[in-house]
Motif scaffolding. Structure first.
Motif, short mmCIF file in Angstrom:
data_model
loop_
_atom_site.label_atom_id
_atom_site.label_comp_id
_atom_site.label_asym_id
_atom_site.label_seq_id
_atom_site.Cartn_x
_atom_site.Cartn_y
_atom_site.Cartn_z
N ARG A 9 0.79 -1.13 0.06
CA ARG A 9 -0.04 -0.10 -0.02
C ARG A 9 0.94 1.43 -0.05
O ARG A 9 2.12 1.15 0.59
CB ARG A 9 -0.99 -0.12 1.33
N GLU A 477 7.89 1.62 -8.36
CA GLU A 477 6.78 0.96 -8.16
C GLU A 477 5.62 1.87 -7.21
O GLU A 477 6.33 2.77 -6.67
CB GLU A 477 6.63 -0.14 -7.39
N PRO A 478 4.42 1.91 -7.44
CA PRO A 478 3.78 1.24 -8.69
C PRO A 478 3.81 1.60 -9.87
O PRO A 478 4.45 2.76 -10.23
CB PRO A 478 2.02 1.35 -8.13
N LYS A 484 -3.03 3.18 -9.17
CA LYS A 484 -2.68 2.47 -7.80
C LYS A 484 -3.55 3.19 -6.88
O LYS A 484 -4.39 2.78 -5.89
CB LYS A 484 -1.18 2.69 -7.46
N GLU A 487 -7.23 2.17 -7.25
CA GLU A 487 -7.55 0.79 -6.58
C GLU A 487 -7.52 0.93 -5.03
O GLU A 487 -8.30 0.27 -4.39
CB GLU A 487 -6.24 -0.15 -6.76
N GLU A 488 -6.96 1.66 -4.35
CA GLU A 488 -6.73 1.86 -3.00
C GLU A 488 -7.94 2.69 -2.53
O GLU A 488 -8.41 2.40 -1.49
CB GLU A 488 -5.49 2.55 -2.48
#
Length: 500
Positions: A9, A477-478, A484, A487-488
């Motif tokens: 995360r 990353e990501p 990202k 998504e979170e």
């Protein structure tokens, strides 16, 4: 400032000035993470033998008069495969209307805009668009402005504290203004003048005492020393929504007898190069959207336009442009031309788009252009200049996996200005400039490319140091910061909805 923890995360940390990376995932149709719908067709047309603009406009107007369904859509006008000749632009002024073709290739639905546009030029002097989405977006502020009492509200914040919240309710639209002083303006090495505020268009999601919670993060800090900020409620009328343009190809006619070998894109210093077509009395944009929210343009190709394939203009909010292409612009290769994908609104997303032979291929402009705004997975081939925030003090932009020369910079052209502050590059590829202004910051993470550009800069503009640069010449990353964060915030299903 940003890293993945042991569970994968994102972990956010403040930079030296106390600012954070904003959550850019709020950009796009319906606030990000919502799939663009397939709206049922209510009218279908085939190409005629002459000018098709009247028949298409009549079909658009017919669908515009239909009632809206539960999702807010009236229906689509389907232009069946073939070539349509347009002597006049198509204008959409109603919400919930979709203009759809049957393919963006040469054998799909092709709209051919022909003839002079001298009589169609806009009141501000800019050129005409072949497809216009036009809302009026008239706003009226309610009551007195409420002063922000925080000494410092960082970039990326969803909250701020005001002197009083009486009269505000959850769900209210508000303006959050960062007020800029003349002293700040001069400290930024800008020309003398009356500095304009940065104005963010937000919605109240929660109120706790005198603390207001916002639906999307602030794209720049509010600092009491440099003028502080204020919050005003407002009402609006005329902003349309849920309009789509999709699956078609646009061509602009032009005078092939007009050619030149002069180029003046390099900081207005002309040079001579290969000869090219330079007529400008034809369509400037394929699609222009003004005064509209939650709209989209997808699977659209434009060829031979002076400026843009898609221009998200004043009053646009939460719009998505995806899987579009700009080919062979026809214009003088100089200032104010070939801005092939332009954002002049807020909370907008341009993804998986390509520009060939543009100048400022992926560009943001206008004092009201306050992010988050995102360019994701885009590419510029054979560009004549850099992609960039191009008007003075654009804030809150993210270039995420963009392959193009990009500049976050100071410029000394017709006027002296910072093209953008508090803007971000993430895993981009190409030569770049990321300069730090005297007050504020610009950021580059995982950039692969040489930290210099041979065009668009003068030697005296290189006096500014580099901005915040991490992982130079190595991606990190990501892969995508936008996806990202999406998504979170909303889950993997949201990423799938926008079509990674």
């Amino acid at each position: 400032m940003l890293a993945l923890d042991g569970t994968g995360r994102l972990v956010y940390r403040a930079d030296a000035e106390g600012n954070y990376v904003p959550d850019f995932s709020h950009a796009g149709y319906m606030g990000g993470g919502v799939a663009i719908p397939q709206v049922p067709a209510k009218v279908a047309l085939r190409p005629g033998d002459g000018d098709d603009s009247a028949s298409i406009q009549a079909a658009v107007d017919e669908v515009s008069r239909l009632p809206r369904d539960e999702e807010g859509y009236r229906g689509a006008v389907l232009l069946e495969r073939g070539r349509y000749t347009l002597d006049q632009p198509i204008v959409i002024r109603g919400s919930g209307v979709v203009l759809r073709g049957e393919g963006q290739g040469k054998d799909g639905t092709v709209l051919f805009g022909r003839g002079s546009i001298a009589e169609q030029r806009r009141e501000d002097g800019t050129g005409a668009a072949l497809i216009r989405v036009e809302g009026t977006c008239e706003r009226r502020e309610i009551g007195p402005a409420r002063s922000v009492v925080d000494e410092f509200v960082p970039t990326g914040s969803h909250t701020l504290t005001v002197a009083a919240t009486a009269g505000l309710s959850i769900g209210d639209p508000i303006f959050v203004r960062r007020l800029n002083t003349t002293e700040w303006y001069r400290t930024m090495d800008l020309d003398d003048g009356a500095p304009l505020p940065h104005e963010c268009d937000r919605v109240v999601t929660r109120i706790d005492g005198n603390t207001i919670f916002l639906d999307a993060p602030l794209p720049c800090p509010i600092i009491a020393r440099w003028g502080g900020g204020e919050v005003s409620g407002y009402t609006e009328s005329g902003r349309i929504d849920k309009v789509g343009i999709e699956n078609l190809r646009g061509l602009s006619d032009f005078d092939r007898s007009l050619r030149t070998s002069k180029y003046d894109n390099m900081d207005r210093q002309p040079f001579v190069g290969p000869e090219y077509y330079c007529d400008e009395d034809h369509y400037f944009e394929l699609v222009r959207i003004d005064g509209a929210s939650n709209c989209w343009v997808r699977n659209v190709t434009g060829r031979h336009f002076v400026n843009s394939v898609v221009f998200l203009g004043k009053g646009t909010k939460r719009c998505t442009v995806q899987d579009c292409e700009s080919l062979d612009p026809v214009s003088r290769c100089g200032g104010g031309r070939r801005f092939t994908f332009q954002i002049s609104g807020q909370l907008c997303l341009v993804q998986r788009c390509r520009s060939d032979r543009g100048r400022h291929s992926f560009v943001l402009g206008g004092q009201s252009t306050c992010g988050p705004n995102v360019f994701l997975d885009c590419a510029a081939t054979r560009p004549f200049s850099s992609s960039e925030p191009h008007s003075s003090l654009v804030v809150g932009s993210l270039y995420d996996n963009v392959r193009a020369p990009i500049a976050l910079r100071f410029a000394r052209n017709v006027e002296v200005r910072w093209m953008g502050i508090h803007n971000f590059l993430w895993n981009c590829e190409g030569d770049f400039l990321c300069q730090k202004p005297p007050v504020g910051q610009n950021y580059a993470f995982g950039q692969i490319g040489v930290p210099a550009l041979v065009f668009n800069t003068r030697l005296q503009d290189h006096k500014y140091p580099n901005g915040h640069i991490e992982s130079w010449d190595e991606h990190r990353e990501p892969r995508s910061l936008y996806l990202k964060q999406l998504e979170e915030r909303l889950g993997r299903v949201a990423v799938e909805a926008v079509g990674e």
